[in-house]
Design an enzyme around this catalytic site. Structure first.
Site, mmCIF file in Angstrom:
data_model
loop_
_atom_site.group_PDB
_atom_site.id
_atom_site.type_symbol
_atom_site.label_atom_id
_atom_site.label_comp_id
_atom_site.label_asym_id
_atom_site.label_seq_id
_atom_site.Cartn_x
_atom_site.Cartn_y
_atom_site.Cartn_z
ATOM 1 N N ASP A 105 0.819 -1.215 0.000
ATOM 2 C CA ASP A 105 0.000 0.000 0.000
ATOM 3 C C ASP A 105 0.852 1.263 0.000
ATOM 4 O OD1 ASP A 105 -2.341 -1.426 0.021
ATOM 5 O OD2 ASP A 105 -2.734 -1.184 2.164
ATOM 6 N N ASP A 149 -6.072 -8.523 14.556
ATOM 7 C CA ASP A 149 -5.631 -9.872 14.899
ATOM 8 C C ASP A 149 -6.362 -10.403 16.129
ATOM 9 O OD1 ASP A 149 -4.444 -7.960 16.501
ATOM 10 O OD2 ASP A 149 -2.392 -8.600 16.144
#
Length: 489
Positions: A91, A240
């Site tokens: 990105d 996560d």
């Protein structure tokens, strides 16, 4: 006036009770981990007859100092080439794009299935990148490494076989190692804290059958587990932890491997450390806000619910300690002004007792990591680590409260500067987060003086009960403030 003084004591006592509860859960996890070590690790499973397809995802955003190191390490993974797919989820908006393109082209020419994946935008940050990458992969397993990691060549051969043993195994998580632990005092203290999590806490939770978390990197997911749990979500800063709880609430099992190490670079500057701490503490609060009710309503055993509660609320310890710290200075004067309350006020003096279980917790991890070091080193390391952790309470408590309020904030990734050797310098490097001398830092400086005043008051009144607490707070806030001045961008 008496009402105010009693209120201060009650607030202090409630915070102390929460800290004690957290400490006791860590104590039990330590006992579980030590028992697991005594019993010995189970032999690693045999290699499968046919290795499953694996996609290795490398989420990057402007990582000019470490991108090539990561890509080369993953290209060296010892795994059947026709079963391995490497995705560089890039990105980036700077020259990292060109660096990645060159390394990807080099390894493609060597016959590797590796590609640079670029998205139209950075929506969803890391979670969005991981989800986007899955739409361009058909692999059964997905390994993830952040930019600061350097996986060993045998990483996949030591983790993938576990998935063949149990169909409901969703994640295999490995222990983080440290490439630059000895770079500075700051990195040494970070390693001290992280080692406790990885040597003891993760293993204890796993051995006790309690929920653990994928640590965002250095692990392997079963793709069907990700999809069954609802995929990656970007509504918390700890995608996560969020996915870990959704998966385990749906019955997926996680397995932790303390003997498999994934080396990584620790943040070498205070601004990098603070950005990491902000993301972890705020994200944990956001995840608790999202999942705690679901955990308590689930059919899990009571012990698992209890451990999951303190797991999700662990960042709230910073709020409790900050409140205790602010209240503790007036309590010195309350003891002097109201001797008739002295028996009750002795409760304030047992602050250190709440941390006795943590001595056992951290000592176990420290001894596992440094089996030949003299014990006095632990005492010095522990007191310094505890002091600096207290010095971060204002910064982290603010992040936690923002998380509980549901205040959205951007995913600010931890700057990686490629600093491994002591000779490497951080001054002038890009990706620094700017001037550290902001209002929060000045407040940390003022709190250094505030707690030093508490030390002076204790000495003046001959009240030694809270003196160790105030000394650690003064040292911790002073160190954080001085590092902020030194690491000013």
């Amino acid at each position: 006036m008496l009402f105010l003084e009693i209120t201060l004591l009650v607030v202090y006592g409630l915070c102390l009770l929460f800290v004690l509860g957290f400490s006791l859960t860590q104590f039990q996890l330590t006992r579980l981990a030590r028992r697991a070590y005594r019993q010995g690790l189970l032999p690693e499973p045999a290699a499968p007859a046919v290795w499953p397809r694996v996609t290795v995802q490398l989420p990057l955003y402007n990582e000019v100092f470490v991108a090539e190191r990561l890509i080369d390490a993953c290209a060296a993974l010892d795994y059947p080439t026709d079963r391995l797919h490497i995705q560089v989820l890039d990105d980036s908006t700077d020259e990292t794009v060109a660096l990645v393109a060159a390394r990807v082209a080099y390894h493609q020419a060597r016959g590797l299935h590796i590609e640079q994946v670029r998205r139209p935008d950075r929506q969803g940050y890391k979670a969005g990148a991981l989800a986007y990458g899955l739409t361009h992969s058909e692999a059964e397993l997905v390994a993830i490494f952040d930019a600061d990691f350097v996986p060993q060549p045998d990483f996949l051969r030591r983790t993938v076989p576990y998935f063949q043993q149990e169909p409901r195994l969703g994640v295999v998580q490995t222990r983080w190692g440290h490439l630059n632990e000895e770079y500075s005092l700051l990195t040494e203290l970070q390693a001290f804290g992280l080692n406790a999590h990885f040597h003891v806490e993760q293993l204890g939770r796993n051995a006790g059958g309690h929920f653990i978390n994928f640590n965002g990197t250095g692990g392997v997911w079963r793709r069907s587990c990700i999809e069954d749990a609802g995929g990656w979500h970007a509504d918390t800063l700890t995608e996560d932890l969020d996915l870990s709880y959704r998966a385990q609430l749906r019955g997926w099992r996680f397995h932790y491997l303390p003997h498999v190490v994934a080396p990584a670079e620790l943040p070498a500057t205070l601004d990098a450390l603070k950005s990491q701490q902000f993301r972890w503490t705020k994200g944990a609060a956001e995840t608790a806000r999202k999942h705690l009710r679901n955990v308590l309503r689930s059919g899990q055993p009571l012990s698992t619910k209890l451990h999951a509660t303190f797991h999700l609320l662990n960042s709230s310890v910073f709020v409790a300690i900050l409140v205790m710290a602010l209240v503790s200075v007036p309590l010195v004067f309350v003891r002097a002004d109201l001797p008739e309350l002295k028996p009750v006020l002795r409760v304030a003096s047992v602050f250190l007792l709440a941390f006795v279980p943590l001595v056992y917790y951290y000592y176990t991890a420290w001894r596992l990591d440094k089996p030949t070091a003299p014990r006095w080193r632990f005492a010095a390391d522990f007191l310094l680590f505890l002091s600096v952790s207290m010095g971060l309470t204002l910064h982290n408590a603010r992040a936690v409260l923002l998380g509980y309020q549901g205040r959205q904030s951007a995913f600010i990734r931890t700057p990686k500067l490629g600093l491994v050797k002591r000779t490497g310098g951080w001054r002038g490097r890009r990706y620094r987060t700017g001037d550290l001398l902001d209002g929060l830092t000045f407040t940390e400086g003022l709190l250094t003086l505030y707690f030093a005043f508490g030390v002076g008051a204790g000495l003046y009144f001959g009240d030694w009960g809270l003196l160790p607490f105030h000394l650690m707070l003064t040292a911790g806030y002073g160190i954080i403030f001085l590092y902020s001045v030194r690491h000013r961008a």
